[in-house]
Write a protein that holds these residues in place. Structure first.
Motif, mmCIF file in Angstrom:
data_model
loop_
_atom_site.group_PDB
_atom_site.id
_atom_site.type_symbol
_atom_site.label_atom_id
_atom_site.label_comp_id
_atom_site.label_asym_id
_atom_site.label_seq_id
_atom_site.Cartn_x
_atom_site.Cartn_y
_atom_site.Cartn_z
ATOM 1 N N ILE A 159 -6.878 -2.383 2.155
ATOM 2 C CA ILE A 159 -5.419 -2.377 2.124
ATOM 3 C C ILE A 159 -4.886 -1.416 3.152
ATOM 4 O O ILE A 159 -3.991 -1.741 3.937
ATOM 5 N N GLY A 209 -4.623 8.133 -4.550
ATOM 6 C CA GLY A 209 -3.777 7.200 -5.294
ATOM 7 C C GLY A 209 -2.415 7.065 -4.634
ATOM 8 O O GLY A 209 -1.882 5.962 -4.459
ATOM 9 N N LEU A 210 -1.874 8.192 -4.247
ATOM 10 C CA LEU A 210 -0.567 8.208 -3.601
ATOM 11 C C LEU A 210 -0.607 7.395 -2.312
ATOM 12 O O LEU A 210 0.309 6.637 -1.994
ATOM 13 N N ILE A 243 -2.541 4.885 -1.514
ATOM 14 C CA ILE A 243 -2.534 3.443 -1.774
ATOM 15 C C ILE A 243 -1.110 2.977 -2.007
ATOM 16 O O ILE A 243 -0.653 1.982 -1.439
ATOM 17 N N MET A 244 -0.405 3.726 -2.858
ATOM 18 C CA MET A 244 0.959 3.303 -3.181
ATOM 19 C C MET A 244 1.834 3.304 -1.940
ATOM 20 O O MET A 244 2.577 2.361 -1.682
ATOM 21 N N LEU A 256 1.102 0.451 0.434
ATOM 22 C CA LEU A 256 1.529 -0.848 -0.047
ATOM 23 C C LEU A 256 3.040 -0.988 -0.018
ATOM 24 O O LEU A 256 3.566 -2.047 0.274
ATOM 25 N N ILE A 257 3.717 0.110 -0.317
ATOM 26 C CA ILE A 257 5.169 -0.001 -0.373
ATOM 27 C C ILE A 257 5.759 -0.038 1.023
ATOM 28 O O ILE A 257 6.644 -0.838 1.320
ATOM 29 N N PRO A 306 2.632 -2.657 4.356
ATOM 30 C CA PRO A 306 1.640 -3.575 3.785
ATOM 31 C C PRO A 306 0.635 -4.087 4.809
ATOM 32 O O PRO A 306 -0.425 -4.571 4.454
#
Lengths: 399, 350, 286
Positions: free
Chosen positions: B266, B318-319, B321-322, B325-326, B329
């Motif tokens: 991602i 984790g942050l 990834i978010m 994606l936001i 992308p």
């Protein structure tokens, strides 16, 4: 406009780079200068099993600071660099490499648990890392590993002592043992050791049940044990699942004598289970938190001074003990301190007492074996803690 | 007046050439030079990190082929890595076969497993597919632990050092060369796959599989093939892993690892080979940078000392990834293309 | 029968999942973390701030609801319109983030959760059951019924289902999609908070609670992601299956089968019924 952004990005990157480089350390002997010693530590600090390791490391660090306050070792101040491996072997290997290559530490107090130490065997020997693994497997000293020194008592010795206790001290009419274990190396070793020794005493093992480390509920295990009329349960599980087991047993009014090994023997058991722990007997190779020996008093003093809020106090005691041994070894190595002299110095610790923290330590150039001695602890419900009920004992020699 | 188009390619062959302009060839040469110099300039720890990145790249490539190109979500990638790692270890320990046999066996075993998994998953889509692959991952983990006669169970397995013709690869630098070669081969293979009809079939399945079937793409065959190829990559990566770390244990191959690989593709850019490399390197290296920064700055700002935990790294992960994606992308790859384009058009950016 | 008790806990967790899925088509991987965080919040309310337990529960629920709205606004709102896979990955990222932040804030120790129920197990006609389990089942059933009716008969419920089906059309028809989402997430988080409180009661309170939610996944998928009764049944079924497996299979095959069984069953079911037992088949248009 975009140019400025690029410029800003490049400057930030440069800043990061420089800040990182500020951490480089130069030394002649690895990790040792005229007034300082750099020591590494690889131990779980965070992550799902942190509770089972954090106090240990804290104990190690606190004792080293204590030594610094006493003037250091032969005039050198000790600095501990603690790398967090989250109890994962790949992270542990990476941490060891970093500590050796980047931080250039003299040695690493421990490279972590059983898996982590095995994964690092090669590195330990190549980089002469004198260490005491946070693990109790006998392959660490049989055959002799030059740089690994074992502490306490192996899982095998602990469970042998437990079965000895059942046969000789418990004096039950009709002992029937049920084993509750986790699918980890301590679980398997425990199970095998128990079966082997119980057979020698002709005590039947009537059930062997898996209780996973993250179990929410132990109903099926308790019910099976009740069905099999097991009046003694030996657990080969760490603290949280043993708590679950005791609580579940209480629910079903099942009250066998329950034994646990060192990772499940801590005052926390009584605090968490209350009444349910009344028949719990644990073994450990460190003294109890409420013992009145000079070593334990020192440990309690350190905890107070550093204002440590500790869950598993037995681990803190363990950590202090390990640092104590290293401190003594470094002192004995004298002015000429390097990986080899440290190792030789460790080997001179024969019949060495740590004031009641560990049983007497006996290292030599032929053997880095642990003392293989444990104390038994019973629950003290009024004071919400465990009290020692025996002195240091070894497993019986059996044919 | 005829509108000039920026592309001047005159044949299909030119369109799919790997190195299209002289500039690209130049930069590739620079990259190769950098890679050669790397072990000489860098300290062994740095080389070790690069080794880990190579392994991650190969594994992430596999996942990208399956998820990025064919659109099949898989949360069980770690299981195939485990099969590859254990497969090659068992071959090496039991039969003492040369390393390339071990790696191929590991990859092959994983590929077979992948095909087997792919078949029941043909009908599954999206979240259900993710669940099924996750279930597969759990089952494999369980099997590895329980079947301990074969795998050593919770004691783990020790892998001997990689050696051939009497020459043993026992330092990180030597492993580096080996790993780099394998990674390069796998990258080239992946890029080639995407250029052929197989690759195009994959993309068709991802975009509109029902439509693809109607125009004659045999989705059964290609879905299973995608699973198999992706697992082969994972298996080879698993073999590389066991040679590099030297010790494997069932707890190395958990759901969290699968999630890490998904994060790599991602962050790097799904559906892009170059992006995979970015993503893999990024995820492996960034935690180290953060750690370096935190610990280095401790010398300048004493309050930072001892505050740093691995936990911060994971939180950041984790942050990350978010955030990606936001806000992005397309991943690092799309950022990279934007930078390239801006360089190309400079100073005419607007 | 403890299978049913454990199952009802899974069912409660599953309910929260299904709620979010039914309204937004998103599978919220961070559900486990919400459960754990709410349990911690309740714990701190009771232990550090000396709030009575019966007051702490509604406060926790309210906070959880608030957290739901905030999450929806900042994390999910920007993702409107993105492919489902990306959104799911965002929840995975969120779960990882929450888990580690909780680790930093709460620490990794095991804490003992306050237990308002008497510890003596009840004996209902021969079946021994603890109070906690009984209440879990009761709450689970009550909530199920409420939500089932809600989705079928109320306007808001209808609005939620419509939004899940097709966001664009729903907006065109005048549904305030933003409000629907916010409400959904708030409700789901509240359920999660309840689940967390019950769970912490039965087990020791620590970060590991998040992993229990992963075991609930088979429950949800088994029942089919679309259906509320399916989730409950799925939860109960998984609970029972796990216990049966624990009781019988373990003697034969050896330990640890319990956890895997749930997943094996899941895999098998998906092969034959790709949309779960009660799920609806998705109709795809090209």
């Amino acid at each position: 406009m975009k140019h400025l952004r690029f410029l800003a990005a490049r400057l930030t990157f440069l800043f990061f780079l420089l800040a990182s480089l500020a951490g480089a350390v130069l030394a002649d002997e690895r990790g040792v200068t005229n007034d300082s010693i750099n020591i590494g530590l690889v131990l779980v600090k965070t992550g799902p099993v942190a509770a089972l390791g954090l106090p240990n490391g804290q104990g190690m660090v606190d004792y080293m600071n204590y030594l610094n306050e006493q003037g250091g070792i032969n005039g050198r101040k000790i600095e501990v660099i603690w790398e967090d491996d989250q109890f994962e072997a790949p992270k542990s290997v990476a941490a060891v490499k970093k500590l050796i290559h980047r931080d250039k530490v003299l040695t690493i107090l421990t490279t972590g648990g059983t898996n982590q130490t095995i994964a690092n065997m090669d590195n330990i020997n190549r980089y002469q890392i004198t260490n005491i693994p946070n693990a109790l497997a006998d392959e660490f000293f049989v055959p002799l590993q030059p740089y690994i020194f074992a502490m306490g008592a192996t899982y095998e010795a602990q469970y042998q002592c437990i079965v000895d206790y059942i046969a000789e001290d418990l004096k039950m009419e009709n002992p029937r043992i049920g084993v509750v274990y986790a699918k980890k190396e301590y679980g398997k070793k425990g199970l095998d050791t128990i079966k082997e020794r119980a057979a020698k005493y002709n005590i039947p093992v009537v059930a062997e049940l898996v209780l996973p480390t993250r179990a929410v509920d132990a109903s099926s295990q308790v019910l099976t044990l009740q069905q099999q009329n097991a009046n003694i349960v030996i657990t080969c599980d760490v603290l949280p699942p043993v708590i679950t087991f005791l609580k579940t047993a209480e629910k079903y009014k099942y009250e066998p004598v329950v034994f646990g090994f060192n990772w499940a023997t801590d005052d926390m058991i009584v605090k968490a289970c209350g009444d349910a722990a009344k028949n719990y007997i644990g073994v450990n190779f460190v003294g109890g938190w409420s013992d009145d020996t000079p070593g334990i008093q020192l440990v309690r003093g350190l905890q107070e001074k550093n204002k440590r809020d500790i869950g598993l106090t037995s681990l803190y005691i363990n950590g202090v003990g390990v640092s104590w041994l290293f401190g003594e070894a470094m002192k004995r190595a004298g002015k000429d301190l390097n990986p080899d002299s440290l190792k030789s110095a460790m080997e001179t610790l024969s019949n060495y007492e740590t004031g009641g923290i560990f049983p007497p330590v006996n290292f030599s150039s032929e053997s880095h074996a642990p003392a293989e001695m444990v104390k038994f602890f019973k629950a003290d419900l009024t004071n919400k803690r465990l009290n020692a009920v025996t002195d240091w004992r070894k497993p019986k020699k059996m044919p | 007046m005829a509108i000039r188009s920026p592309t001047f390619k005159e044949s299909y062959y030119e369109d799919i050439k790997l190195f299209q302009t002289i500039w690209i060839k130049f930069w590739v040469a620079v990259l190769v030079l950098g890679l050669v110099l790397l072990p000489i300039i860098g300290d062994p720890y740095f080389v070790y990190l690069v080794n880990l990145s190579c392994i991650a790249t190969v594994a992430a490539l596999g996942l990208n082929i399956l998820t990025g190109f064919t659109g099949q979500v898989s949360l069980g990638h770690a299981a195939f890595l485990a099969i590859g790692a254990y497969g090659s270890s068992i071959m090496a320990l039991r039969f003492n076969t040369p390393f390339w046999v071990n790696l191929l066996f590991g990859g092959g075993a994983a590929a077979v497993a992948g095909a087997i998994v792919g078949i029941p998953c043909l009908r599954l889509k999206g979240l259900y597919l993710a669940m099924a692959t996750m279930a597969f991952g759990v089952v494999v983990e369980y099997l590895v632990i329980t079947w301990d006669g074969l795998t050593g169970g919770v004691r783990g397995m020790n892998m001997p050092k990689l050696a051939f013709a009497g020459y043993s690869l026992d330092t990180d630098e030597k492993m580096y060369v080996f790993l780099l070669v394998i990674t390069g081969l796998m990258l080239a293979a992946a890029k080639n796959i995407t250029r052929t009809r197989v690759g195009r079939a994959f993309v068709a399945i991802r975009d509109r599989d029902i439509a693809a079937e109607t125009i004659g793409v045999n989705i059964t065959y290609y879905k299973v093939l995608s699973f198999a190829i992706s697992s082969f990559y994972a298996g080879v990566a698993g073999g590389m892993y066991s040679y590099t770390i030297g010790y494997i244990h069932p707890e190395h191959f958990t759901l969290l690892l699968s999630i890490q690989y998904i994060a790599m593709i991602i962050v790097g850019g799904m559906g892009s080979i170059v992006g995979t490399v970015f993503g893999a390197v990024f995820i492996v290296v960034i935690p180290e940078f953060i750690k370096l920064f935190a610990q280095g700055s401790a010398k300048l700002f004493p309050f930072m000392k001892d505050r740093y935990d691995e936990e911060w790294n994971i939180a950041f992960f984790g942050l990350l990834i978010m955030i990606f994606l936001i806000f992005e992308p397309g991943g690092l790859y799309s950022i990279w293309t934007r930078i390239k384009v801006s360089f190309k058009n400079w100073p005419f950016t607007y | 029968m403890s299978g049913l008790a454990v199952g009802s806990m899974y069912a409660l967790i599953a309910l929260g999942f299904v709620l979010i899925y039914k309204s937004t088509k998103i599978l919220n991987f961070a559900h486990g973390e919400i459960i754990m965080v709410s349990a911690f919040i309740c714990f701190y309310l009771v232990s550090s701030y000396k709030v009575s337990f019966w007051l702490a529960v509604p406060i926790t629920m309210a906070l959880a609801g608030l957290l739901g709205v905030v999450t929806e606004r900042f994390v999910l709102r920007p993702m409107l319109g993105e492919p489902v896979f990306s959104v799911v990955m965002v929840t995975i990222g969120l779960s990882i983030f929450l888990r580690s932040i909780s680790g930093i804030i709460f620490g990794h120790d095991n804490y003992i959760f306050p237990n308002p129920f008497p510890t003596e197990p009840l004996n209902l006609g021969g079946i021994v059951i603890s109070h906690t389990h009984l209440w879990t089942m009761v709450v689970a059933v009550v909530l199920t019924v409420i939500f089932f009716l809600f989705f079928k008969f109320t306007r808001m419920g209808l609005a939620m289902r419509g939004t899940a089906n097709d966001q664009d059309t729903a907006t065109l028809m005048g549904v305030n999609v933003r409000k629907v989402f916010a409400l959904t997430w708030a409700l789901a988080f509240i359920i999660a908070a309840l689940a967390g409180i019950f769970l912490a009661n039965v087990m020791v309170l620590n970060i590991g609670l998040t992993f229990v939610a992963i075991s609930a996944f088979p429950a949800v998928v088994l029942g089919g992601l679309e259906s509320v009764p399916g989730a409950i049944l799925g939860g109960l079924a998984i609970g029972v299956i796990e216990n049966l497996a624990g009781g019988y299979l373990e003697q034969i095959i050896g330990g640890g089968v319990k956890d895997v069984t749930a997943f094996v069953v899941l895999f098998l079911i998906l092969m034959f019924r790709p949309y779960g037992l009660f799920g609806k088949k998705e109709i795809e248009r090209v």
